[in-house]
Design a protein around this motif. Structure first.
Motif, PDB file in Angstrom:
ATOM      1  N   ASN A 178      -2.892   9.377   6.284  1.00 40.12           N
ATOM      2  CA  ASN A 178      -2.515   8.657   5.068  1.00 40.12           C
ATOM      3  C   ASN A 178      -1.531   7.548   5.432  1.00 40.12           C
ATOM      4  OD1 ASN A 178       0.323   9.738   4.819  1.00 40.12           O
ATOM      5  ND2 ASN A 178      -0.814  11.667   4.618  1.00 40.12           N
ATOM      6  N   ILE A 179      -1.287   6.635   4.511  1.00 46.09           N
ATOM      7  CA  ILE A 179      -0.446   5.466   4.792  1.00 46.09           C
ATOM      8  C   ILE A 179       0.985   5.871   5.069  1.00 46.09           C
ATOM      9  CG2 ILE A 179       0.168   4.958   2.389  1.00 46.09           C
ATOM     10  CD1 ILE A 179      -0.744   2.379   5.125  1.00 46.09           C
ATOM     11  N   GLN A 180       1.449   6.963   4.457  1.00 49.63           N
ATOM     12  CA  GLN A 180       2.838   7.383   4.663  1.00 49.63           C
ATOM     13  C   GLN A 180       3.052   7.900   6.081  1.00 49.63           C
ATOM     14  OE1 GLN A 180       4.296  10.257   1.802  1.00 49.63           O
ATOM     15  NE2 GLN A 180       6.419   9.757   2.287  1.00 49.63           N
ATOM     16  N   PHE A 181       2.174   8.759   6.549  1.00 53.46           N
ATOM     17  CA  PHE A 181       2.318   9.302   7.901  1.00 53.46           C
ATOM     18  C   PHE A 181       2.183   8.214   8.956  1.00 53.46           C
ATOM     19  CE2 PHE A 181       0.566  11.211  11.783  1.00 53.46           C
ATOM     20  CZ  PHE A 181       1.586  12.099  12.084  1.00 53.46           C
ATOM     21  N   SER A 182       1.436   7.155   8.641  1.00 53.84           N
ATOM     22  CA  SER A 182       1.213   6.093   9.627  1.00 53.84           C
ATOM     23  C   SER A 182       2.496   5.360  10.000  1.00 53.84           C
ATOM     24  CB  SER A 182       0.176   5.091   9.100  1.00 53.84           C
ATOM     25  OG  SER A 182       0.697   4.298   8.053  1.00 53.84           O
ATOM     26  N   TYR A 183       3.559   5.514   9.202  1.00 52.23           N
ATOM     27  CA  TYR A 183       4.825   4.868   9.544  1.00 52.23           C
ATOM     28  C   TYR A 183       5.513   5.518  10.749  1.00 52.23           C
ATOM     29  CZ  TYR A 183       5.063   1.260   6.023  1.00 52.23           C
ATOM     30  OH  TYR A 183       4.817   0.109   5.312  1.00 52.23           O
ATOM     31  N   ILE A 184       4.905   6.544  11.297  1.00 52.90           N
ATOM     32  CA  ILE A 184       5.390   7.079  12.563  1.00 52.90           C
ATOM     33  C   ILE A 184       5.229   6.046  13.679  1.00 52.90           C
ATOM     34  CG2 ILE A 184       3.183   8.106  13.304  1.00 52.90           C
ATOM     35  CD1 ILE A 184       4.826  10.493  14.383  1.00 52.90           C
ATOM     36  N   VAL A 185       4.250   5.133  13.525  1.00 49.21           N
ATOM     37  CA  VAL A 185       3.989   4.109  14.556  1.00 49.21           C
ATOM     38  C   VAL A 185       5.200   3.188  14.754  1.00 49.21           C
ATOM     39  CG1 VAL A 185       2.511   2.178  15.223  1.00 49.21           C
ATOM     40  CG2 VAL A 185       1.497   4.240  14.228  1.00 49.21           C
ATOM     41  N   PRO A 186       5.738   2.525  13.687  1.00 49.44           N
ATOM     42  CA  PRO A 186       6.942   1.723  13.919  1.00 49.44           C
ATOM     43  C   PRO A 186       8.146   2.567  14.311  1.00 49.44           C
ATOM     44  CG  PRO A 186       6.426   1.803  11.572  1.00 49.44           C
ATOM     45  CD  PRO A 186       5.240   2.373  12.300  1.00 49.44           C
ATOM     46  N   GLY A 187       8.195   3.802  13.840  1.00 51.75           N
ATOM     47  CA  GLY A 187       9.308   4.674  14.200  1.00 51.75           C
ATOM     48  C   GLY A 187       9.425   4.853  15.702  1.00 51.75           C
ATOM     49  N   LEU A 188       8.301   5.061  16.367  1.00 47.17           N
ATOM     50  CA  LEU A 188       8.300   5.239  17.820  1.00 47.17           C
ATOM     51  C   LEU A 188       8.688   3.949  18.542  1.00 47.17           C
ATOM     52  CD1 LEU A 188       5.057   7.403  18.192  1.00 47.17           C
ATOM     53  CD2 LEU A 188       7.435   8.185  18.364  1.00 47.17           C
ATOM     54  N   CYS A 189       8.361   2.803  17.950  1.00 48.00           N
ATOM     55  CA  CYS A 189       8.679   1.516  18.586  1.00 48.00           C
ATOM     56  C   CYS A 189      10.180   1.321  18.774  1.00 48.00           C
ATOM     57  CB  CYS A 189       8.120   0.372  17.757  1.00 48.00           C
ATOM     58  SG  CYS A 189       6.315   0.259  17.737  1.00 48.00           S
ATOM     59  N   PHE A 190      10.976   1.827  17.829  1.00 46.09           N
ATOM     60  CA  PHE A 190      12.415   1.573  17.888  1.00 46.09           C
ATOM     61  C   PHE A 190      13.103   2.315  19.032  1.00 46.09           C
ATOM     62  CE2 PHE A 190      11.632   0.213  13.466  1.00 46.09           C
ATOM     63  CZ  PHE A 190      12.179  -1.058  13.563  1.00 46.09           C
ATOM     64  N   PHE A 191      12.456   3.337  19.586  1.00 43.71           N
ATOM     65  CA  PHE A 191      13.015   4.003  20.764  1.00 43.71           C
ATOM     66  C   PHE A 191      13.042   3.041  21.954  1.00 43.71           C
ATOM     67  CE2 PHE A 191      11.985   7.827  18.323  1.00 43.71           C
ATOM     68  CZ  PHE A 191      13.083   8.636  18.597  1.00 43.71           C
ATOM     69  N   VAL A 192      11.995   2.224  22.093  1.00 46.57           N
ATOM     70  CA  VAL A 192      11.926   1.254  23.196  1.00 46.57           C
ATOM     71  C   VAL A 192      13.007   0.188  23.034  1.00 46.57           C
ATOM     72  CG1 VAL A 192      10.460  -0.424  24.374  1.00 46.57           C
ATOM     73  CG2 VAL A 192       9.453   1.659  23.431  1.00 46.57           C
ATOM     74  N   ARG A 242       0.844  -1.206   0.000  1.00 46.42           N
ATOM     75  CA  ARG A 242       0.000   0.000   0.000  1.00 46.42           C
ATOM     76  C   ARG A 242       0.876   1.251   0.000  1.00 46.42           C
ATOM     77  NH1 ARG A 242      -3.541   2.211  -0.009  1.00 46.42           N
ATOM     78  NH2 ARG A 242      -4.607   2.595   1.950  1.00 46.42           N
ATOM     79  N   TYR A 243       1.933   1.245   0.797  1.00 45.05           N
ATOM     80  CA  TYR A 243       2.839   2.403   0.884  1.00 45.05           C
ATOM     81  C   TYR A 243       3.515   2.662  -0.459  1.00 45.05           C
ATOM     82  CZ  TYR A 243       6.871   5.266   2.129  1.00 45.05           C
ATOM     83  OH  TYR A 243       7.812   6.270   2.170  1.00 45.05           O
ATOM     84  N   SER A 244       3.946   1.602  -1.129  1.00 42.84           N
ATOM     85  CA  SER A 244       4.658   1.748  -2.400  1.00 42.84           C
ATOM     86  C   SER A 244       3.803   2.446  -3.447  1.00 42.84           C
ATOM     87  CB  SER A 244       5.102   0.368  -2.913  1.00 42.84           C
ATOM     88  OG  SER A 244       6.002  -0.225  -2.017  1.00 42.84           O
ATOM     89  N   TYR A 245       2.510   2.126  -3.466  1.00 42.64           N
ATOM     90  CA  TYR A 245       1.613   2.781  -4.407  1.00 42.64           C
ATOM     91  C   TYR A 245       1.417   4.248  -4.037  1.00 42.64           C
ATOM     92  CZ  TYR A 245      -2.443   3.846  -7.291  1.00 42.64           C
ATOM     93  OH  TYR A 245      -3.295   4.432  -8.193  1.00 42.64           O
ATOM     94  N   TYR A 246       1.249   4.512  -2.733  1.00 46.51           N
ATOM     95  CA  TYR A 246       0.986   5.886  -2.285  1.00 46.51           C
ATOM     96  C   TYR A 246       2.209   6.785  -2.482  1.00 46.51           C
ATOM     97  CZ  TYR A 246      -0.363   9.818   0.686  1.00 46.51           C
ATOM     98  OH  TYR A 246      -0.658  11.084   1.154  1.00 46.51           O
ATOM     99  N   ALA A 247       3.378   6.282  -2.115  1.00 48.53           N
ATOM    100  CA  ALA A 247       4.582   7.124  -2.119  1.00 48.53           C
ATOM    101  C   ALA A 247       5.261   7.204  -3.481  1.00 48.53           C
ATOM    102  CB  ALA A 247       5.575   6.607  -1.086  1.00 48.53           C
ATOM    103  N   ALA A 248       5.111   6.138  -4.304  1.00 50.55           N
ATOM    104  CA  ALA A 248       5.846   6.123  -5.570  1.00 50.55           C
ATOM    105  C   ALA A 248       5.023   5.631  -6.752  1.00 50.55           C
ATOM    106  CB  ALA A 248       7.100   5.265  -5.420  1.00 50.55           C
ATOM    107  N   GLY A 249       3.722   5.366  -6.567  1.00 45.03           N
ATOM    108  CA  GLY A 249       2.872   4.932  -7.663  1.00 45.03           C
ATOM    109  C   GLY A 249       3.214   3.551  -8.202  1.00 45.03           C
ATOM    110  N   VAL A 250       3.772   2.679  -7.379  1.00 40.06           N
ATOM    111  CA  VAL A 250       4.181   1.338  -7.802  1.00 40.06           C
ATOM    112  C   VAL A 250       2.998   0.380  -7.676  1.00 40.06           C
ATOM    113  CG1 VAL A 250       5.740  -0.588  -7.320  1.00 40.06           C
ATOM    114  CG2 VAL A 250       6.566   1.765  -7.113  1.00 40.06           C
ATOM    115  N   GLY A 251       2.693  -0.396  -8.726  1.00 37.32           N
ATOM    116  CA  GLY A 251       1.587  -1.346  -8.719  1.00 37.32           C
ATOM    117  C   GLY A 251       1.825  -2.522  -7.783  1.00 37.32           C
ATOM    118  N   GLU A 252       0.748  -3.278  -7.482  1.00 37.30           N
ATOM    119  CA  GLU A 252       0.842  -4.291  -6.429  1.00 37.30           C
ATOM    120  C   GLU A 252       1.788  -5.429  -6.760  1.00 37.30           C
ATOM    121  OE1 GLU A 252      -3.048  -5.786  -5.561  1.00 37.30           O
ATOM    122  OE2 GLU A 252      -3.104  -7.091  -7.318  1.00 37.30           O
TER     123      GLU A 252
END
Length: 415
Positions: A381-395, A256-266
């Protein structure tokens, strides 16, 4: 004791890492596929991961208790049988095209995988020299990485059709035409999962016929008392909870991210996901080698910090560079699960099975964080949602720093 029987046991146990890795990483294909076939939102499609990883949470302690009473081999056999049953259930789930049925089948597969992971992770650490435990589990997990690379490539080829209907396409179709299309999409999972079930039953037969070395987890002063008093284990359980959440988030929405960020098909995105998980596999081998020169905890801290930086790029950039950054995240996640696991159970002695059960329970992070990420995606949007794993790596970084003094690992012994 190191002998031919022990080495063969290491090889047989290592095959389990491949099996559950393949099943788990097919979820990255199922999420976009069932999103189409069952007409789901991002939040609803994230329930695929939730059902799978919730199985780990529910079954982990029963699996540990089962193996305390009946041993590792019995737990492995039961796990393989549950795994095969869940795979076979995909056939009637596809026939009915009922999303709840798919979730139930995934839960059964996950239940089987829970038995396998609860047994295989501690088993591989104690089959040999304790000082080499972290390297040994990372080597075994490398085959988990190989499966992770192959699953989206094979799944993308045999499951994904490459056809996505727009709202206009759907409105132009009759009800019968739309229903026929959705049934066709759903049926694509039948053969792959039946074949998986057959392979798993074959492996179960070999385990049934093979005598495995017994493991001695001797009691000591260090292993006396409540498991909840083991502070490093509990911190490791928290770190593993956040790590698995981050790992599942990073790969589950990759297409899903690949399509949103770079227009790449499934279909093309599935190939890039295969590359990302190939980087994950390569990272396991490279990380195992680097641990000859750098302590496991220190390498874990370095990799966590790098992933925080890469995810900032994933969130803020567009185009192919953002996809390359996400591939990089997979590379630097590679050593995290086995390293956290090995650091967490060091010195537990007779409490190793209990500690392993808690660590496997923490895999429920894979059920929690993708759902949060799906909700963030629906809201923003799907791109901003990657903040979730980003925060995990602090732990994870914090856990690594708390263990930075650890060099060798004192685990149980095999005989």
């Amino acid at each position: 004791m190191r002998n031919n029987n022990t080495r063969f046991a290491v090889g047989l146990i290592t095959s389990l890492f491949f099996l559950w890795g393949f099943a788990l990483n097919l979820n990255s294909i199922l999420i976009p596929h069932l999103k189409k076939a069952c007409q789901l939102s991002d939040f609803e499609s994230a329930l695929i991961d939730a059902a799978f990883y919730f199985g780990y949470f529910v079954i982990a302690i029963p699996a540990g208790r089962f193996m305390e009473r009946y041993g590792y081999k019995s737990g492995i056999l039961l796990g393989l049988l549950l795994f095969a049953l869940g795979a076979f259930l995909f056939f009637p789930a596809a026939e009915s095209r009922t999303f709840g049925f798919f979730l139930g089948a995934l839960f059964v597969i996950a239940s089987g995988c829970t038995f396998l992971e609860t047994a295989a992770n501690p088993y591989i650490t104690v089959l040999g020299d304790p000082v080499e435990a972290t390297q040994r589990i990372n080597f075994a997990q490398s085959f988990n990485g190989l499966a992770a690379m192959l699953a989206p490539l094979v799944g993308g080829w045999v499951i994904l059709s490459g056809k996505n209907l727009t709202a206009a396409d759907e409105s132009a179709m009759s009800a019968d035409e739309l229903n026929a299309y959705l049934n066709f999409e759903a049926s694509a999972v039948k053969l792959p999962y039946v074949l998986i079930g057959v392979v798993v039953l074959t492996v179960a037969y070999f385990f049934w016929k093979t005598k495995l070395p017994n493991i001695s987890e001797e009691s000591s002063a260090e292993s006396a008392g409540s498991i909840w008093k083991e502070k490093n284990l509990i911190l490791g359980v928290v770190a593993q909870f956040f790590y698995v959440g981050a790992q599942v988030c990073a790969s589950s929405f990759f297409i899903r991210y690949s399509y949103y960020a770079a227009g790449v098909g499934e279909k093309t995105a599935a190939n890039y996901l295969g590359i990302a998980l190939g980087a994950f596999m390569a990272g396991r081998f490279i990380g195992t080698f680097l641990m000859t020169y750098v302590t496991a905890a220190r390498l874990l801290a370095i990799y966590s910090a790098i992933n925080i930086i890469l995810l900032l790029a994933v969130i803020s950039l567009k185009g192919m560079f953002s996809i390359y950054a996400l591939i990089g995240v997979n590379f630097f996640m590679s050593i995290m699960f086995p390293t956290i696991f090995a650091l967490s159970i060091r010195g537990l002695g007779a409490k190793t099975k209990q500690g392993s059960s808690l660590l496997i329970m923490s895999i429920v992070g894979g059920a929690v964080f993708p759902v949060i990420m799906g909700r963030v995606s629906d809201l923003f949007n799907i791109q901003f949602s990657y903040i979730v794993p980003g925060l995990c790596f602090f732990v994870i970084f914090y856990f690594a720093m708390k263990n930075s003094h650890v060099r060798g690992l004192e685990l149980g012994k095999a005989h």
